[in-house]
Every structure is written in structure tokens, then in C-alpha cells.
Design a protein around this motif. Sequence first.
Motif, PDB file in Angstrom:
ATOM      1  N   ASP A  18       0.931  -1.289   0.002  1.00 60.18           N
ATOM      2  CA  ASP A  18      -0.130  -0.188   0.534  1.00 60.18           C
ATOM      3  C   ASP A  18       1.010   1.212   0.079  1.00 60.18           C
ATOM      4  O   ASP A  18       0.229   2.697   0.094  1.00 60.18           O
ATOM      5  CB  ASP A  18      -0.823   0.037   1.413  1.00 60.18           C
ATOM      6  CG  ASP A  18      -0.643  -0.231   2.907  1.00 60.18           C
ATOM      7  OD1 ASP A  18       0.888  -0.321   2.572  1.00 60.18           O
ATOM      8  OD2 ASP A  18      -0.385  -0.421   3.377  1.00 60.18           O
ATOM      9  N   GLY A  19       2.207   1.271  -0.796  1.00 59.33           N
ATOM     10  CA  GLY A  19       2.895   2.199  -0.181  1.00 59.33           C
ATOM     11  C   GLY A  19       3.147   2.975  -0.582  1.00 59.33           C
ATOM     12  O   GLY A  19       2.732   4.777  -0.493  1.00 59.33           O
ATOM     13  N   ILE A  20       2.477   3.186  -2.244  1.00 61.34           N
ATOM     14  CA  ILE A  20       2.919   3.839  -3.315  1.00 61.34           C
ATOM     15  C   ILE A  20       1.219   4.348  -2.723  1.00 61.34           C
ATOM     16  O   ILE A  20       1.390   6.367  -2.965  1.00 61.34           O
ATOM     17  CB  ILE A  20       2.980   3.951  -4.581  1.00 61.34           C
ATOM     18  CG1 ILE A  20       3.915   2.843  -5.206  1.00 61.34           C
ATOM     19  CG2 ILE A  20       2.890   4.846  -6.107  1.00 61.34           C
ATOM     20  CD1 ILE A  20       5.283   4.023  -5.440  1.00 61.34           C
ATOM     21  N   LYS A  22      -0.266   5.285   0.104  1.00 60.22           N
ATOM     22  CA  LYS A  22      -0.228   6.111   1.096  1.00 60.22           C
ATOM     23  C   LYS A  22       0.809   7.654   1.061  1.00 60.22           C
ATOM     24  O   LYS A  22       0.681   7.883   1.616  1.00 60.22           O
ATOM     25  CB  LYS A  22       0.301   5.148   1.853  1.00 60.22           C
ATOM     26  CG  LYS A  22      -1.584   4.304   2.704  1.00 60.22           C
ATOM     27  CD  LYS A  22      -0.955   3.795   3.605  1.00 60.22           C
ATOM     28  CE  LYS A  22      -2.610   2.515   4.252  1.00 60.22           C
ATOM     29  NZ  LYS A  22      -1.723   1.996   4.879  1.00 60.22           N
ATOM     30  N   VAL A  23       1.957   7.785  -0.049  1.00 60.98           N
ATOM     31  CA  VAL A  23       2.405   8.412   0.152  1.00 60.98           C
ATOM     32  C   VAL A  23       2.360   9.489  -1.206  1.00 60.98           C
ATOM     33  O   VAL A  23       3.146  10.523  -1.268  1.00 60.98           O
ATOM     34  CB  VAL A  23       4.186   7.692   0.279  1.00 60.98           C
ATOM     35  CG1 VAL A  23       4.929   7.544   1.215  1.00 60.98           C
ATOM     36  CG2 VAL A  23       4.403   7.701  -1.463  1.00 60.98           C
ATOM     37  N   THR A  24       1.671   8.808  -2.139  1.00 64.80           N
ATOM     38  CA  THR A  24       0.521  10.537  -2.281  1.00 64.80           C
ATOM     39  C   THR A  24      -0.678  10.684  -2.668  1.00 64.80           C
ATOM     40  O   THR A  24      -1.022  11.185  -3.662  1.00 64.80           O
ATOM     41  CB  THR A  24       1.022   9.410  -4.812  1.00 64.80           C
ATOM     42  OG1 THR A  24      -0.243   8.238  -4.564  1.00 64.80           O
ATOM     43  CG2 THR A  24       2.267   8.609  -5.198  1.00 64.80           C
ATOM     44  N   GLY A  25      -1.210  10.333  -1.609  1.00 68.64           N
ATOM     45  CA  GLY A  25      -2.712  10.530  -1.410  1.00 68.64           C
ATOM     46  C   GLY A  25      -3.235   9.955  -2.483  1.00 68.64           C
ATOM     47  O   GLY A  25      -4.902  10.360  -2.197  1.00 68.64           O
ATOM     48  N   ALA A  27      -4.331   6.591  -1.632  1.00 68.29           N
ATOM     49  CA  ALA A  27      -4.950   5.755  -0.932  1.00 68.29           C
ATOM     50  C   ALA A  27      -6.282   6.072   0.179  1.00 68.29           C
ATOM     51  O   ALA A  27      -6.501   7.761   0.155  1.00 68.29           O
ATOM     52  CB  ALA A  27      -3.869   5.503   0.310  1.00 68.29           C
ATOM     53  N   TYR A  29      -9.607   6.553   1.941  1.00 67.10           N
ATOM     54  CA  TYR A  29     -10.776   5.653   3.369  1.00 67.10           C
ATOM     55  C   TYR A  29     -11.688   5.851   3.173  1.00 67.10           C
ATOM     56  O   TYR A  29     -12.021   6.656   1.951  1.00 67.10           O
ATOM     57  CB  TYR A  29      -9.709   6.645   4.393  1.00 67.10           C
ATOM     58  CG  TYR A  29      -8.021   6.386   4.383  1.00 67.10           C
ATOM     59  CD1 TYR A  29      -6.973   6.728   3.901  1.00 67.10           C
ATOM     60  CD2 TYR A  29      -7.114   5.649   5.637  1.00 67.10           C
ATOM     61  CE1 TYR A  29      -5.314   6.571   3.935  1.00 67.10           C
ATOM     62  CE2 TYR A  29      -5.933   5.524   5.446  1.00 67.10           C
ATOM     63  CZ  TYR A  29      -5.429   5.670   4.464  1.00 67.10           C
ATOM     64  OH  TYR A  29      -4.376   6.436   4.756  1.00 67.10           O
ATOM     65  N   ASP A  32     -13.138   9.578   2.824  1.00 63.93           N
ATOM     66  CA  ASP A  32     -13.149   9.840   1.419  1.00 63.93           C
ATOM     67  C   ASP A  32     -13.888   9.984   1.051  1.00 63.93           C
ATOM     68  O   ASP A  32     -13.840  10.798  -0.752  1.00 63.93           O
ATOM     69  CB  ASP A  32     -11.684   9.850   0.876  1.00 63.93           C
ATOM     70  CG  ASP A  32     -10.039   9.873   2.059  1.00 63.93           C
ATOM     71  OD1 ASP A  32     -10.006  10.794   2.663  1.00 63.93           O
ATOM     72  OD2 ASP A  32      -8.889   9.614   1.883  1.00 63.93           O
ATOM     73  N   ILE A 255      -7.764   1.926   6.429  1.00 63.57           N
ATOM     74  CA  ILE A 255      -8.447   2.409   8.099  1.00 63.57           C
ATOM     75  C   ILE A 255      -7.465   3.667   8.088  1.00 63.57           C
ATOM     76  O   ILE A 255      -5.608   2.973   8.531  1.00 63.57           O
ATOM     77  CB  ILE A 255      -8.597   1.243   9.284  1.00 63.57           C
ATOM     78  CG1 ILE A 255      -9.840   0.252   8.156  1.00 63.57           C
ATOM     79  CG2 ILE A 255      -8.720   2.106   9.741  1.00 63.57           C
ATOM     80  CD1 ILE A 255      -9.741  -0.398   8.911  1.00 63.57           C
ATOM     81  N   GLY A 256      -8.073   4.070   8.707  1.00 63.50           N
ATOM     82  CA  GLY A 256      -7.032   4.939   9.340  1.00 63.50           C
ATOM     83  C   GLY A 256      -6.692   5.180  11.139  1.00 63.50           C
ATOM     84  O   GLY A 256      -7.050   6.166  12.108  1.00 63.50           O
TER      85      GLY A 256
END
Lengths: 760, 151
Positions: A18-20, A22-25, A27, A29, A32, A255-256
Motif C-alpha cells: 500500500d506504499g505508493i 499512501k505516499v501519494t495521497g 489511498a 479511506y 474520502d 483504515i486510518g
Amino acid sequence: VKEWSEFAVVNHSVPRGDGIAKVTGSAIYTSDMVVEHMAWAKVLRSPFARARILSIDISAAKNQPGVVDVLTGDMLKGLHPYYGHGVKDHPLIAIGQVRFVGEPVAAVIAEDELTAQEAVGKIAVEYEELTPILDVDTALAPGTPRIHETDFADGAFRGFDDFPGASGNICQAVHVEWGNVDAAFAAAAHIAEGEFYFPMVYAYAMEPYVAIANYEAKGHLTVHSSAQHPFMVRHDLAQVFGLPLNSVRVIVPYIGGGYGSKSYTKIEPLVAACSWKSGRPVKLQLSVEEAFLTTRGDDARVRIRTAVDANGQLVARQATIHLNTGAYAENSPMVCRKAANRIVGPYRIPNVKIDCFAVYTNTVPASSYRGLGGAQVTFPGESQIDELAEMAGCDSVEFRLKNLAQCRESIHPGMRPIDADVPGDVLEAARMLRMDRPLAPGHGRAVCCSASDAGAHPVTLAMVQVYADGSVSVLSGSTEIGQGSHTILTQIAAEEMGVPLEKVRLVGSDTAVTLFERSTGASRTTTLMGRAVLESCREAIAQCKVMAADVLKVSTDQLVQVRGGIRCGDIRMTWPQILEKYFQMEGCSIIGRAYLRKAGDLTLVPVFWEIGVVGVEIALDEETGSITLDSLVTIGDVGLAIHPAMTEGQDLGAATMGLGAGLFEELIYDGQQLMNGTMLEYRVPRFSDIAGNIEMKLVQNRDGVGPYGAKGGGEGAVNPVSPCIANALRQATGVRIRRLPLTPERVWKALQEKKTQGLL
Amino acid sequence: LNGKLANLEIEPRETLAEVLRGRCRLTGVKLSCEAQVCGSCTVLVDNLPVSACTFLAYEVRGKRVITIEGLADGEGRLHPLQQAFLDHFAFQCGFCTPGMILAAKALLDEKPEVTDAEIVAHMNGNLCRCTGYLPILKAIRQAASELRRQK
């Protein structure tokens, strides 16, 4: 059994799946998400901790332009409005009375959030105030009225998970006993005795509770939610609406944060009822202030005594634990059970008697909090181990080593023996902390440990889909809550199927697509879902072998499994080649599946013992009473780390959460009102609180029942932090504090008190 | 907005977070405490970090706004901070991550030669409940050194 050198993907710190995103916005939730024709709900909350609702006037709210509908507790005809997996005591919205300040009393559904909020202010409620029951002693006093006037039906997991019920204001009582404590205390050489208090805490998952529900007229309910346990939510929703399981679909995107606070059902029945009532898809996004009023951790008063004999061997422990469970049971019956088990610690103690009570009060409902009772009872338990070491004139690490259970030794009669090397872990932590170095003035060091019966009830079902182009999907009902499950489950599938990690996708969580997984908690995902994925892959491979034998006109025992396929003499076939030859068509896929249940090597509880071992060195500013962490060491005794970097990340995250309760965090009530339920006033650990020196170590003895000998992590390191700090403070100053958090004010006062006594 | 001219009609009361998340669907702007405590809604306005939750949208008229969605370059190459957060596993749930990365960018743009103490002091307004912060510190260190190398 795979040798260490054979692991190609597992036991490597591969990039997060889930990395990309989560660092690019990118992802997404639940907070959103929007869906077509969606309306928004806002909630009116009770200003009283205990009151009868005499009337609710919704006319002004309903007439406001933009308002779609209003929901109150007297409009639920046709529903079964009480839910709860332990005790069905929780109305989805207040019915006739309120039991804590902040309880939802009415919900407005409107075209937009602002309109809903405005209309909430136009609802007039007439209450008859009743005397609130705000603490455990009042709740238990003779003559105190019951917070719940009736006994409620058991939820799905009462009995199944061995909860003996209770009544009155006792929500749950659990008793653990073996040996004869009275005789043991009578014969003991030293007894440490005291009363401890672990505070009311708030998990502060940064994404507040949110859900979108769409109740379609034909009786299909779809819910997107920030829930940790989608299948538990599905169960409660099916019960509330009287729907079959296949008509309730719970989908959980990213999930945040959760840390236990998003386990089990929260706002979903209310949001679903708003959709049911209004005929529109409805989104309810709570604010953090509202999340403070939704779930908290149980605060705990622990009266405990522990004894050693003349040889410094632990001989007895007795404790009475009172958990302040708040207005509804939520998961506190399980917290009660776990607190009772976990207070024993990883020690061999021949005589034990524990009485644990979860008690209803008119405060915010308490439920799971990372470690499920572990932090609440490790603070008193490990504080007292140090007190006894001191009485016995023994070094605290030596004292522990003498009393800790060895691997395969039993600490709880009838339960799984310890599947970890706790003495080795403690010794290693002491070595990493370099306990032999001289201490600077105002400094203290300590190592503490805990043993938690982890894994919860082992029912975990999984599937993998192997495609004819060599790609693989893992269908998992575990939720990705940040712990990295979506990464480690794909690692296991890539390892087993012998395909590159990039070819494996994770599908989930969606109760209409993925099979049942009881929960994502109790540190179980690697052990149980990881193992289910491993077994699913092996089942798919077995099917592929049968297909290959059919294609090659040989028997399956003539086939040798190789990486990514099979060999038969000189012929090699990959999985995609087998599938294509067998089906004579492109694009097919097959399913391998595994159904784990409480059987075979998963029969004994717990699934595994989660060991927490932490060491700290603190630095105290005697002028202000302020404590900072000079050093922090953690040991993760995890059997095998599927992903070492993320496993260490779990330990550091858990230890940091433990630091919060140890030094800063406490929800404070003034009468019926929660006083600090905002992030302006509730202090969690910040960047500047991290220890100057941090060292983490993983112990990988492959002694667990999970894949390749793995066990879970992520909760253990919470537990030992606060007793470590308290014990280090004792070492630094001679002051013993039995109440958390160790705020500057509390520490400073204790130091002044000691000085005053010294003068006398 | 993220390098492009944006013409938006807004209500005077709307916050920057509401406009970015609602009207522009830039949902990388995360809302948590809504009180300028947690930093999860951090965006850059003329390269300075602001809490979009309490910043009125009309105040960005004629200014450059960068959200996490606008951080990678046009070809989709990640910013060194994004790469460093990946390399150091500097997030778990990811909810604080956009704000963390943007707050760190403001620091590194201002101060390429940054010390650990300066990172800690600057980042103290961004909360993370998952990681225990050390991986984030390491990621920012790595990104600082990478950005210096690129210069």
C-alpha cells in the motif's frame, strides 16, 4: 519445513503493497468516499449521563430546507435495535433513556453536512435527569440502581468465547484460580501489596469513526466503514435488520488507525438505520470530539499482592481488578477475561487467584484498547515484581530470570505452554540497555515483560485465486489497518506459489467477496490469516498437480514441485502452463482455500503467547518532575518475521503507545462531563518525546503455530512500558508511584512528599 | 493549485480543507483533530505549511497551493521525501503521511542542511499514532541528503 536460506520473499523487508498509494495521497479511506445520491447524517448527543427521555420535538428540524429525514429511538419499529457481540445491550440510538454524556439521541439526515448540523440544533429534547452512577464503587454499592434495568440477550460471542455472565451493574465477572493462595501467603517470606490505577485512555485513531450505509428497499444493505472487524459488523447488522448474511455487505477500505478502538460494531447500525429510514445512502463522519465520546479504554483499579519464598521464588499472586466499563458492554467482557489471564505474567506461580469485574458506569463505553487488558494489568504486575526483588535483596533482572517460565513450560494450567524464550528475551533486553553501566544522577533503568494470551478464537477462512497468466490474488477478510497485512499476506502467497511478489494482489476486505475472518486484532493476522493463505496456496498447488498429472498422463507422485510449477522427468511446467493445458483456454483461474478452526495444533488456547519485553532508561528533571526517555529497547519474540522492518515498526509503535499512557494520557471526568475530550487537551506522544537511543531486536526461533513458525506482534510492547518507567523512577529516586500517568505534577508531588518525610 | 491555475467559486466560510477535499476531490488532505494540533491536513501555501482545517479558503487567492497529490513530478517520479518514507516504512495506516511529507518538505526547502534537533522541533506539530516517529525521522534525514545530492 523451509530452511532460512530458502526464503525468497518471506523474511525480507519488501516494499509495502500500500506504499505508493499512501505516499501519494491516492489511498482511499472511508472518510474520502462519496456515493451517488448520498445524504449526510449528524447526531444530537445527550448532555446528561443518566436521564429519561420524556419527549423529542423534531418538527423544526424536519421542516428545515435540505433536511431529508430525522431518526430517533421511537422510530425503530421493525428493527431489533439492540446490538453487541458480547451482550446485546447497546441501542443503535437512545431508546427512552440515555446512559452517558455524548450518547446519540437523534440523527438528522440532510442533503449536506452543514444543513444536518444546523438542523440538529433545532431538535428539542425534554429529559428527566437521574442521578448518574459515575464510578465503580458507586455502581457496586448496595442500593445503587441498575444502569441497565433488564438483562439483555447474549451476543454471538458470549459463551462461545467462554464468558460467564453477570448481572446488576457488573457487566462481566471472571475468576481465575489455581493452588491455594491463602496458605502460600501465610508461609511467604516477603509480600508486596498495593493498589494501582491505570487511567482511562483514548486510542486516538487519526481517522475518526466513519461509515456510509445504503439500505436498498429489497433488503440489501451495503456498508463502507472504518471497522477493524467487518464480519462482526456484518453479524450485528444482519441481526438488527433481520437480514440473511448474504444480504449484508460490509466493505472496509484503508483504515486510518484503530489500535483496538475500531474493533467490533460502532456507528454502523445507526448509519444503516438512517439509510433504512430515509431511503437514501447516508454517510456519517464523526469528528474526533465525537470519537472521544464513542469508545475509550477501560480504566482499571487493581488491588494486588504477590509473594516470594525465602529463596526468591514467586509463590503466589492474588488480585482483584475493577474495570470501569462505561455505559455499554462493547468488548469489555473480553477485556475482563484477558485482564484476568494476563495479570499472571510470564512467570511460574504455583498459587493464583484473580477476580476481575467489568462494571457499568454512566461514562463513555469502554472497549478494546491495544493489548486488551494487558497494559492495565502489566503495570501493577511488573511494578510488584520489582518491589519483591527489592525486598528479597535481588537484582530485578536476576529475579525475573529466576521466576520466568522457560519455553514449553506452562504458566496457566490447561492453556498452551509458553511458546517463546522469555528469559532469553529479558536477558537480551538487559544487555541491549547495558544495565551494568553506572547511572547518571536522576536516571533509572528497568526491563519489564508481559505474556498475553493472543490470537482470539481461531476461525479464519481464506482463498487464493491462481490465474492462468501466473498472477495470484489473495482474498482475505483481514483489514489493512496499517499493520501491513496486505503486504505480508502477498509475501506468503508469493513465497508459496513461487511467483514474483509483483504478481500477487490482495483483495479485501469485502464480506461479499472474502471468506469469514473473525477479527483483525489480538495480534492474530500473521499467525492465522498468514497460515490460512499458506494453506490455501498449498491446496491450489495440490489441484495444479492433479491437473498436471491429467495433462501429462502420469500419476501425481511422479511430479516434483519446483519453484513456480512442477517437474516430471525432463518436463517442466509452470502453474500458468498447467492451467492453460488443462482447460484448453486462456484466462481461467482456480481457487485454493483453507478453513482454519479450533482443531489440530490450534486446539489449545491461546493460539500463541504474545511476549512483550521492553527496557528503558529514563532521565528525570527533579525541579519539574518531568520524565524523558533516554533509551528504549524492545524485543519482538515473533517466531519468524515475515517482514522484519514492519515487525520492528509494530514494536516501536506499540511501545510509543505505552509511553503515552505511562507519561501523558488520561481522560478526565468532572462529574458527568468528560473534560478533555479534544486533541487540544488530550496529550499523546509527539516527535519530541521519542527516546534519544532506540534499539529494537527480533527473536526468531520459529516456535509459533503460524506460517514458517511465525507468531504475532504489535500489542506486546505496549504493556511493559509504563511499569518500566515506574520502576526506573523508583530506582532513580526511591519513589514508588502506583497511579498513571506519571505526569510532572504527580512525580513532583511524590518527590516533595518524600523530601518532607525525610525532614521529619 | 498543484502547478495549475484553479478557478473556484467558494463560500466565504469554507475552509481550505473543505474546498480541497470536497470541491477539488484532493482527498490526500486528511482531516483529524480539526484544531491545528495533529498536522494531518497540512498543505503548502506559497511553500509554507498551513493547517487546511482552520485556514479559510479565500486566503489562498493568488497563491500557490501544493497538496500531496501535487508532489510527484509531472512524469510520476516520486519526490525524494515520498521515496524516503517508502524506504524507511515511515508510515503504517498512512493517515498522517500526506501532512508529514508536506511539513517536512517545507523544512527541507528552507533548510537543506538540517540537524535532527531541527527536524524534531519542526515536526512536533505533526502527530503519528502508529510509527513511534523514529522511521519518519530517518526518512526525513535520507530525503535531506538526497535533495542536497540532487542540487
